[in-house]
Design an enzyme around this catalytic site. Structure first.
Site, PDB file in Angstrom:
ATOM      1  N   THR A  15       0.839  -1.207   0.000  1.00 11.78           N
ATOM      2  CA  THR A  15       0.000   0.000   0.000  1.00 11.78           C
ATOM      3  C   THR A  15       0.870   1.253   0.000  1.00 11.78           C
ATOM      4  OG1 THR A  15      -1.750  -1.179   1.158  1.00 11.78           O
ATOM      5  CG2 THR A  15      -1.773   1.231   1.332  1.00 11.78           C
ATOM      6  N   ASN A  51      -5.382  -9.181  -8.095  1.00 13.64           N
ATOM      7  CA  ASN A  51      -5.591  -9.916  -6.851  1.00 13.64           C
ATOM      8  C   ASN A  51      -6.882 -10.713  -6.825  1.00 13.64           C
ATOM      9  OD1 ASN A  51      -5.950  -6.922  -6.847  1.00 13.64           O
ATOM     10  ND2 ASN A  51      -7.289  -7.381  -5.130  1.00 13.64           N
ATOM     11  N   GLN A  66       0.904  -9.246  -6.375  1.00 16.36           N
ATOM     12  CA  GLN A  66       0.344 -10.606  -6.494  1.00 16.36           C
ATOM     13  C   GLN A  66       1.172 -11.504  -7.408  1.00 16.36           C
ATOM     14  OE1 GLN A  66      -1.916 -11.999  -4.706  1.00 16.36           O
ATOM     15  NE2 GLN A  66      -2.820 -10.227  -3.706  1.00 16.36           N
ATOM     16  N   CYS A  89     -15.613  -6.515   0.842  1.00 18.37           N
ATOM     17  CA  CYS A  89     -16.040  -6.806   2.212  1.00 18.37           C
ATOM     18  C   CYS A  89     -15.359  -5.891   3.224  1.00 18.37           C
ATOM     19  CB  CYS A  89     -15.814  -8.266   2.558  1.00 18.37           C
ATOM     20  SG  CYS A  89     -14.272  -8.907   1.945  1.00 18.37           S
TER      21      CYS A  89
HETATM   22  N1  PLP Z   1      -1.546  -4.461  -4.373  1.00 22.30           N
HETATM   23  C1  PLP Z   1      -2.194  -5.618  -4.540  1.00 22.30           C
HETATM   24  C2  PLP Z   1      -2.448  -6.118  -5.925  1.00 22.30           C
HETATM   25  C3  PLP Z   1      -2.614  -6.356  -3.437  1.00 22.30           C
HETATM   26  O1  PLP Z   1      -3.268  -7.497  -3.623  1.00 22.30           O
HETATM   27  C4  PLP Z   1      -2.347  -5.845  -2.144  1.00 22.30           C
HETATM   28  C5  PLP Z   1      -2.816  -6.566  -0.939  1.00 22.30           C
HETATM   29  O2  PLP Z   1      -3.837  -7.208  -0.945  1.00 22.30           O
HETATM   30  C6  PLP Z   1      -1.661  -4.635  -2.034  1.00 22.30           C
HETATM   31  C7  PLP Z   1      -1.278  -3.973  -3.166  1.00 22.30           C
HETATM   32  C8  PLP Z   1      -1.360  -4.037  -0.693  1.00 22.30           C
HETATM   33  O3  PLP Z   1      -0.252  -4.645  -0.107  1.00 22.30           O
HETATM   34  P1  PLP Z   1      -0.018  -4.563   1.483  1.00 22.30           P
HETATM   35  O4  PLP Z   1      -1.029  -5.459   2.117  1.00 22.30           O
HETATM   36  O5  PLP Z   1       1.394  -5.038   1.672  1.00 22.30           O
HETATM   37  O6  PLP Z   1      -0.181  -3.131   1.871  1.00 22.30           O
END
Ligand code: PLP
Length: 368
Positions: free
Chosen positions: A70, A144, A172, A317
């Site tokens: 993130t 994802n 992912q 969700c």
């Molecule tokens: N990008 C994608 C495609 C994800 O699936 C996720 C998490 O689900 C993230 C970014 C975020 O990563 P993090 O949980 O390390 O902040």
């Protein structure tokens, strides 16, 4: 529990836990301290940086450790300073979509890149993008929810030829398919540790040579002045070890996951009224997103939970409401069908017996 939600998070690998434990207990020094205890911890971070860099084929200096995917996604978009044009695909993770919308509110221009019914960005969309001529484009490598893999290398090459900066969210894809920064032709790339059997709360932004990053956190010289704050040492060490293992075991893991997914798909496809979304697109070997007509995805997830099976629904969700997945809506799937979505994401510890048990349970709950 039969855990089938590895795209949400993966269990910590025992070997990774072993590697990180000393940095929670014995080696607690601050990596910025000049004395031996600190230098030792600094050197563990350096090793982890080398390990993560090796997995994606870059030099260590190109890795900026963050608190996760993130933060790395937010940091990638923060490269835009003065008002400019930005484009992101409609199926990005919220950690791209929401900062992009925030930038729009701050005066940047935002274009969404559409996908086809298989969840793929089309060449037409890229042609339009080139006409639009944004400063920065963000397109994820693998989705994802659906597991669909985009031909990023091919598209990024065309965009870069037009001097457009390209970011890809490879969270992912990492550890599931080869993710080599230079071969992908991108300028910025996001990684996360807890999707590759590392610890939560650690990720990285891979930065191409000549790309300028605008730090979001200031107030310390860490991470080449690009991400201030005392490093999450144990989690960084864990990320390094998880990356090392992912590199060594990539082919073996992928083959194993593909065998399990084939078994899962063969069995689930015999369930009446069941559709696998994006079935014809190139997909990650661990991900299956499906829906059974007339059966609410969230309800199915709750029923499976009562039987000790952890899967995810395709809906948002996290926000609490039963809203259909925007990824499926972007693929042109109607809201009613999108609400049936259930995601199974396999991991390296799953077994064929677990898959068979899961399908058996699904068959019982899947009666309309
Ligand atoms: N990008 C994608 C495609 C994800 O699936 C996720 C998490 O689900 C993230 C970014 C975020 O990563 P993090 O949980 O390390 O902040």
């Amino acid at each position: 529990m039969i855990y089938l939600d590895h795209n949400a998070t993966t269990p910590l690998d025992e070997r990774v836990l072993e590697a990180m434990l000393p940095f929670l207990k014995t080696y607690y020094g601050n990596p910025s301290s000049l004395y031996r205890h600190g230098r030792l911890v600094r050197s563990a971070i350096d090793t982890a940086r080398e390990q993560v860099a090796a997995l994606v084929g870059v030099s260590a200096v190109q890795i900026i450790f963050t608190s996760g995917g993130t933060e790395a996604n937010n940091l990638a978009l923060a490269t835009l300073t003065e008002p400019s044009k930005l484009a992101v695909s409609a199926i990005e993770h919220p950690s791209i979509i929401e900062p992009a919308l925030h930038l729009k509110n701050q005066g940047h221009e935002l274009a969404m890149i559409n996908v086809d019914s298989n969840g793929l960005i089309t060449q037409d969309a890229i042609n339009q993008l080139i006409q639009y001529s944004p400063k920065l484009v963000s397109m994820m490598l693998a989705n994802n929810e659906t597991g669909v893999i985009q031909p990023i290398a091919h598209y990024a090459e065309q965009l870069k030829a037009k001097h457009i900066t390209v970011h890809t969210d490879a969270v992912q894809a990492l550890g599931k398919i080869p993710v080599l920064f230079d071969s992908l032709n991108v300028d910025l790339m996001t990684l996360s540790s807890h999707k590759i059997y590392g610890a939560k709360g650690c990720g990285a932004l891979v930065v191409g040579r000549g790309i300028t990053i605008n730090p979001m956190l200031r107030g310390g010289g860490q991470e080449q002045n690009l991400r201030a704050g005392t490093e999450n040492v144990a989690a960084i060490v864990a990320f390094g070890k998880a990356a090392e293992l992912a590199k060594i075991e990539l082919v073996e893991r992928n083959e194993r996951l593909l065998t399990l997914r084939t078994l899962l798909e063969q069995h689930t496809l015999t369930i009446p009224h069941l559709t696998i979304f994006a079935q014809d697109a190139p997909r990650l070997s661990n991900t299956v997103l499906f829906g059974i007509d007339g059966i609410d995805g969230e309800m199915l997830v709750m029923k499976l939970d009562k039987k000790g099976m952890a899967v995810s629904s395709g809906s948002a969700c996290a926000s609490g409401g039963n809203t259909p997945s925007y990824v499926l809506l972007a693929m042109g799937i109607d809201a009613k069908q999108a609400k049936t979505a259930v995601r199974v994401s396999l991991g390296i510890h799953n077994t064929a017996t677990e898959i068979v048990d899961f399908v058996e349970q699904l068959r019982q709950f899947g009666q309309v």
